[in-house]
Structure formats: structure tokens, C-alpha cells
Design an enzyme around this catalytic site. Sequence first.
Site, short mmCIF file in Angstrom:
data_model
loop_
_atom_site.label_atom_id
_atom_site.label_comp_id
_atom_site.label_asym_id
_atom_site.label_seq_id
_atom_site.Cartn_x
_atom_site.Cartn_y
_atom_site.Cartn_z
N ASP A 72 16.83 -13.88 30.81
CA ASP A 72 17.80 -14.47 29.87
C ASP A 72 18.96 -15.09 30.62
O ASP A 72 19.48 -16.15 30.24
CB ASP A 72 18.33 -13.39 28.92
CG ASP A 72 17.44 -13.20 27.70
OD1 ASP A 72 16.70 -14.13 27.36
OD2 ASP A 72 17.48 -12.12 27.10
N LEU A 73 19.42 -14.42 31.67
CA LEU A 73 20.55 -14.92 32.44
C LEU A 73 20.20 -16.23 33.13
O LEU A 73 21.00 -17.18 33.14
CB LEU A 73 21.00 -13.88 33.46
CG LEU A 73 21.42 -12.52 32.89
CD1 LEU A 73 21.80 -11.56 34.01
CD2 LEU A 73 22.57 -12.69 31.92
#
Length: 406
Positions: free
Chosen positions: A160-161
Site C-alpha cells: 500500500d505504501l
Amino acid sequence: MNGVLDGFQLIEGSAFVAAPLGGMTLAQLGADVIRFDQLGGGLDYERWPLAADGQSLFWAGLNKGKRSIQVDIRSDQGRQLVGDLITATGALLTNFPTRGWLTYESLSANRPDLLMVALAGNPDGTSEVDYTVNPATGFPWATGPRNLSEPLNSVLPSWDLVLGGLAATGLLAAERHRSLTGEGQLIRLALSDVAFATVGNLGRIAEVQLGGQDQRKDGNYLYGAFGHDFPTADDRRVMVVALTARQWRALKEATKTGEAFAGIEHATGQDLDTETGRYEARDLIAAVLRPWFAARTLAEIRQLFDRTGVSWGPYQTFRQLVEEDPRASTANPMFELIEHPGVGRYLAPGSPLHFTGIGRLAVRRAPILGEHTDEVLADVLGLSEHEIGSLHDRGVVAGPTRATVG
């Protein structure tokens, strides 16, 4: 002070990590990022961790520097308002399903040069989250103690990052293209593509295809060189890495273990000056170093390693990070103490990017849900007080649900 993206406006429709992070990345560089949420808050509005008053510290952490509006996106008029905002700003970042009113074709009909970043779980649009994609990457089967027969998941939403950072990169790349050509762009980006591309970029796909090798669990050893963790005399733990030849020489000199390692080389035939040699002899190297660390406290190790070139770092809990590490304090210019209504005063990071010619923008707290509804409708869409009041009366929009401070 104006940031490098001063004057750039973006509408964000988002939840959870990747899309809010992408928008915040741009907001912390000076962009005017306007996040819209359904009345009462979106899916991540109450995401843990929580403050004492129940507010989401997750929300407060990933929405710093943005403006917030509450709008009933289940209603036709609410969707029209969001569409008008997108038309006015010319840019949208979202991880909402891009169908119906939120398709690029529908939105760009009123703004041909629209830039839209559409995040999805898989390239075909089906759902995935970090905690379902990561098990498919292979890393959980290569993570954990050697005797662990189960996969070990990560609590860090790594993919996600990366996805959020790439969303910001893609939008800025499209903005540059638009500035040169006047053309709009739909940018599609899938979480699983980001994860599997990384597996490939790190050589793991080629390793399996060309050599048939599948990495097994190896505890906290560094793959392909030497790195391991060691307990200290005061029950702390440190990680030591000798990836390069210089790091290896520094470690030997600081711990005065060169003679012992020469003996390992003679007994095994491994050249410990090479990454492969250090990896093959990792258990013997760790056995030599373990008593050295066990006999010293963390403070003593820190003093002995200072300015030696040894690559190392302490293991820290979140509390130890905050209480002991100056890198997570106001001693680091990235951090400032901010006041969040109802939550209190706490340490918050600005952008890790430091543009030396402009400087780093001051940290701005996350908005209260709906804090800027009236302001955005007036500034961006030019609506009158009467028109905005009518929207409130009909339940199409809402203002802040909590008191705000300046």
C-alpha cells in the site's frame, strides 16, 4: 511559505492507506488536496489506532494538510457536486470503484484534459488489499524462524505504501505531459502489479526461473551477505549488517574479531571478504559475534560503534522509538508538535522530501471531517451562501461534526 506544488489542485476520493497517502504526499508539497467523504465518514474514518476520545489517529496521520468535505455521494446532487469539483480542479485520485458516475469517460466529458489516477486491487478491477496480496508474493514463506512451518505475515502494509507513492508519481508525470501537450490521462495502477513488480525487480522471479531456487526461512539473517540480530547485556537487541567490504572491515575492527574470522576462513575455505562467503558462513560469524554483544549494553555498543563505519541499529518498540530516538523528535526538522482538536498535542511528520531551494512546509494537521465543506464550495465552485445553505438544508452536504481550532 509556498511548496513546490503550490497552485496544483486535486480531488481525492479514498479510504485506508494507498490513496490517502498519495494525496497527502502531494498536500505536504503544497498541493491543494480536497478529500470528499460520504456523510458521516468513509470506511477508514474510525480505523485504529484511536485517540482517547475515539478519533482515528490513522485518519489524522494520513490526511494531514488536506481540506475535507462531507457530501452525500449516494444522491444524484451529491455526485454532481463532486463531479463539478473534479471538473473545476482537473485532477482526481481515487481507489473507489470507477463505474457509473465515477468513470473517466463520464468525468472527462466535461473536462477533456482531466487527470485521473484510479487505484485497484488487481488489474482487472477485482478487490485485493495489502494483507491478501502479500501472502501471494512469496515473502511470508521466506520470513520467520527456520523452524517455523507456517508463513509469517507482515503488520506493515508495504505494498500500500509503495502504491501510494507511485500514485503521486503517476499523477505528477501525467501533469507534466498535460503541461506539454494539453492532453488528459487516465492512469490505472493495481496493488498486485506493484507487489509482483517489486518481487521481479528484486531478482526473486529470475532466481526461481533460472536457478530453481526458492528461499527458505532463515530467521533474521540477511539474504546473500551477512546480517543478524544480537541480544545485549541489558536485554536490548541490535541488528548488524555487513553488506559491503567496508562494512565488514569496520565490524571486524570494532569488535576485534579479525583473528577469529581468519580461522573460519582457513577451516571452511570461504572468503569472508565476499558477500557470498559471509552468507555461507553466517552461522559461524554469528557465533563469534554473539558473546561480544552479550557482554555489552546498548549504550556501550553505541559508543564503541560511533564513527567506525559499522552498519547497525537497535531494535525499538514504538514507545522506545518516540522516547529514545532523536530521529523521531523535533530534533529532526521533519517533525513538529501539532494540536489536533479533541486529540491533543503530539508529534507529527511533514514530508520526508526536503527541497533545499524552497524549504519544507510546516506540518498541517489533518482536517476534521467536513471542516472545509462551505469553504470549498465557495472557493472552488463559486456557490453563494444561500446556495450552500440550501445544500445543507437538503442533506446533500454537511460541515464539521466536531469543534475546530485555528
